[in-house]
Scaffold this motif. Structure first.
Motif, PDB file in Angstrom:
ATOM      1  N   SER A   1       0.847  -1.196   0.000  1.00 50.01           N
ATOM      2  CA  SER A   1       0.000   0.000   0.000  1.00 50.01           C
ATOM      3  C   SER A   1       0.878   1.240   0.000  1.00 50.01           C
TER       4      SER A   1
ATOM      5  N   GLU B   1      -8.822  -3.079  -0.909  1.00 46.48           N
ATOM      6  CA  GLU B   1      -7.392  -2.850  -0.692  1.00 46.48           C
ATOM      7  C   GLU B   1      -6.785  -3.981   0.141  1.00 46.48           C
TER       8      GLU B   1
ATOM      9  N   GLN C   1      -2.366   0.842  -6.668  1.00 41.60           N
ATOM     10  CA  GLN C   1      -3.240   1.014  -5.513  1.00 41.60           C
ATOM     11  C   GLN C   1      -4.560   1.688  -5.889  1.00 41.60           C
TER      12      GLN C   1
END
Length: 724
Positions: free
Chosen positions: A223, A244, A323
């Motif tokens: 991340s 995520e 991301q």
């Protein structure tokens, strides 16, 4: 007992429960209980005396061993002396305590409460009422429940092995809400984990901690920057967070396929036919099933929204390295979920992320200071103020960097007020255990080291000492130069030596058989030729150092500063790596540590001013200071490491009422460092407290002086030990 005047209730309780105890154990045990009841009645009161027979009956049922029961009675009798106001509270909770603690562990927990209260009856009462967060923490520890403290060392090793990072690991604040204490969290480079995971057995809890640290490590690795919240709705935030989580986990499983076996067992989202249609379409349940669907390919879900999300996610597999894909998909899917009305319920405030190994997701988001949830603000305020410097991988170079920035142009600073604030406010940098001789065990994370900026004083005092004792300085320098403290090397083929040189002997024998004159140099010897030593000088600057040295006009602190200045000057001339630090304490949560000079810094006027500014104050929790100084020495890449403690020798603190307690802890800290290859030596200043030196450091590892001129005479003992 009936004639003692304790009252009918006390006598009635004893008559009712004593025969039952006699049936389980020897009748004499029940008779002895009468004496214990009398002691409690005299020292605490009738209510406590009335509760003892029932608590004894409970203990007899749970312990089932006569010796254990007698030990329990002795603990209670000692407790009424130490904490009489808490006796009833302790006896009232005895059933639940003995259900999870053995007698020895119960004693450890009781002592933890007494030690932590610092003699404050109100604090003791809160602890034994289990109203104090510390009491629950230590109850978990003593019961053997898998908890953060027991797992932290292994988790540091795991995250280093997986992701080659070492962020500080911290326990979640116990003052948080119920929901915030159930899930791990991360942010600003710090990982925070729950105290424990209630409801999971030992093996599951250990796996859950490992799953947590592996998951957060994947966030650290894959991340990037935080997602800005902007105008996103709460449900969109939740969906983006799940995507995520799934993205970083799938990338992690590419690198380490075995992580699937660690994470997947905790995904237990129910399939639709196991619940009503309304339950199946509740937003939290759909989110839980989405989390499972994105990691478990065999999870068959008929809900259209979950199927759509799963399809879109895996169709973007080639873009998982980006991301932004989580936000793009999450906005769309979150909007779709918001359009669903049947069974719709979603409360972001009470939403708990599932499965339990996943973090609370706040580390993924940039809320802005005004929009950030209250719990997160409180946590960040607390953890931003703490710069922990743990023994392993806790960013140990940060304090040096920050000190360099604040040390620049001190004397020319245009903001004296700001400088004064920096000097007066400390920063927590480490936590260490403390040894309790009554239990024979260390309590982990019991003391906190607070890093303080040393106050700035006049350099004239230090310069005057170096000039005044110039002759002593020469002798000290010569002594240190003559000492060869290094790894011994073999010197072969010598005329004389300590052992036979096998190679030389073989050559001599060959020459002899060939009728040649053999070389007589057939001996070898261990020789120390170089110097390979790092030294940390640790100064005691407690209140007692204001006292005068025996038969002298100088204070203990004056003598400490002068001796340290001479030693530092000598080591500086010889090029030995060394550091200087000072300490005092104000209870276990405030062990003050002043770094006067680091290993990579010169011995210059800045160091002179720090030495000149030292003032005696507070107490002497020497064990914690020794442990922290030892952790700094461990980082030095030298053959020998020496911790040189300069003190008046009497450990004390205002929250330690047992005079032996801190002495035994200091002794334990010295032994622990010696087992790790660090020599601990003490230069004691002759005062009333110097008698403690031999107990802590042993006679061979300590010297006592009352004037500077004696230093060259005493130091050979130190270097003789180092070269032995």
């Amino acid at each position: 007992m009936s004639s003692a005047g304790y009252g009918f209730n006390v006598l009635s309780a004893y008559i009712h429960f004593a025969p039952k105890i006699a049936q389980k154990f020897d009748p004499q045990v029940a008779l002895d209980l009468a004496n214990s009841v009398s002691k409690i009645a005299v020292k605490t009161g009738r209510i406590e005396a009335e509760s003892l027979p029932y608590a004894s009956y409970v203990a007899a049922n749970l312990l089932k061993d006569q010796n254990s029961f007698k030990a329990w009675i002795r603990i209670i009798e000692r407790f009424i002396t130490l904490a009489p106001e808490s006796t009833f509270t302790l006896l009232d909770k005895m059933e639940s305590l003995l259900s999870s603690l053995s007698v020895s562990r119960l004693e450890s927990w009781i002592l933890a409460g007494i030690r932590s209260s610092g003699g404050n009856p109100d604090q003791r009462l809160k602890f034994f009422s289990l109203e104090n967060s510390e009491s629950n923490r230590w109850l978990l520890f003593e019961s053997g429940t898998v908890n953060f403290t027991s797992m932290a060392p292994r988790l540091r090793t795991l995250i280093r092995a997986l992701w080659n990072i070492g962020p500080p690991l911290r326990e979640l604040p116990l003052s948080g809400t119920k929901n915030t204490k159930l899930r791990s969290s991360f942010g600003r480079g710090i990982i925070r984990l729950p105290t424990s995971f209630p409801g999971f057995d030992r093996e599951q809890a250990e796996d859950l901690y490992r799953a947590c640290i592996a998951h957060i490590g994947a966030h650290f690795h894959f991340s990037g920057s935080s997602f800005p919240v902007r105008e996103l709705k709460p449900v969109q935030i939740a969906v983006i967070s799940i995507l995520e989580d799934a993205r970083v986990e799938n990338l992690a499983m590419r690198k380490f396929p075995g992580l699937r076996n660690l994470w997947l067992p905790f995904h237990v989202a129910h399939i639709p036919n196991s619940m009503s249609s309304n339950q199946a379409l509740m937003a939290p349940n759909l989110l839980n099933k989405l989390a499972r669907a994105l990691i478990d390919h065999e999870f068959n879900e008929i809900n259209g929204w979950v199927k759509k999300a799963k399809t879109k996610f895996f169709n973007c597999e080639k873009e998982w390295e980006k991301q932004e894909i989580s936000r793009e998909l999450g906005v769309i899917l979150g909007n779709d979920l918001g359009q669903m009305r049947l069974g719709w319920q979603f409360d972001m405030k009470n939403y708990i992320v599932e499965p339990p190994y996943r973090d609370d997701n706040w580390g993924l988001w940039d809320f802005g200071e005004e929009e950030k949830p209250t719990d997160i603000l409180e946590a960040e305020q607390m953890f931003d103020s703490i710069r922990i410097e743990q023994q392993l991988d806790d960013n140990s170079d940060l304090p040096d960097q920050e000190r360099k920035e604040t040390d620049q142009d001190e004397e020319l600073s245009e903001k004296p007020v700001q400088l004064e604030i920096q000097q007066s406010e400390g920063i927590p940098i480490a936590r260490y255990p403390e040894f309790d001789y009554l239990t024979g065990r260390e309590r982990p994370d019991w003391t906190t080291i607070i890093d303080y900026r040393p106050p700035i004083g006049s350099i004239k005092n230090v310069e005057r000492a170096i000039e005044q004792y110039a002759e002593v300085l020469k002798r000290i320098t010569s002594l240190i130069r003559a000492a060869r403290v290094s790894r011994p090397n073999r010197s072969k083929r010598l005329q004389e030596g300590e052992y036979l040189d096998i190679d030389a002997c073989i050559d001599a024998k060959i020459n002899q058989r060939m009728h040649l004159t053999p070389d007589p140099r057939v001996y070898g010897k261990w020789i120390r030729e170089d110097r390979d030593l790092s030294v940390l000088v640790l100064l005691d600057i407690s209140e007692s150092t204001r006292d005068k040295v025996f038969n002298s006009k100088e204070s203990v602190l004056d003598l400490e500063v002068h001796a340290t200045a001479l030693l530092a000057q000598a080591m500086s001339q010889l090029g030995d790596p060394y550091a200087i630090a000072a300490f005092c304490s104000n209870k276990r949560d405030d062990v003050r540590y002043f770094r006067i000079k680091d290993f990579n810094e010169p011995f210059d006027q800045k160091t002179f001013s720090y030495l000149g500014g030292l003032e005696g104050g507070f107490s002497t929790r020497i064990g914690a200071a020794i442990r922290h100084a030892g952790s700094q020495l461990k980082e030095q890449q030298t053959y020998r490491k020496l911790l040189l403690v300069v003190t008046d020798g009497e450990p004390s603190d205002i929250d330690a009422t047992d005079p032996r307690y801190l002495v035994e802890d200091a002794r334990r800290s010295v032994k622990s460092l010696s087992h790790e290859g660090i020599n601990v030596f003490c230069v004691g200043l002759e005062t009333k407290g110097s008698s403690y030196l031999e107990k802590i450091f042993e006679r061979r590892n300590s010297i006592v002086i009352d004037r500077i001129e004696l230093l060259p005479q005493k130091l050979p003992l130190l270097y003789l030990r180092m070269t032995a």
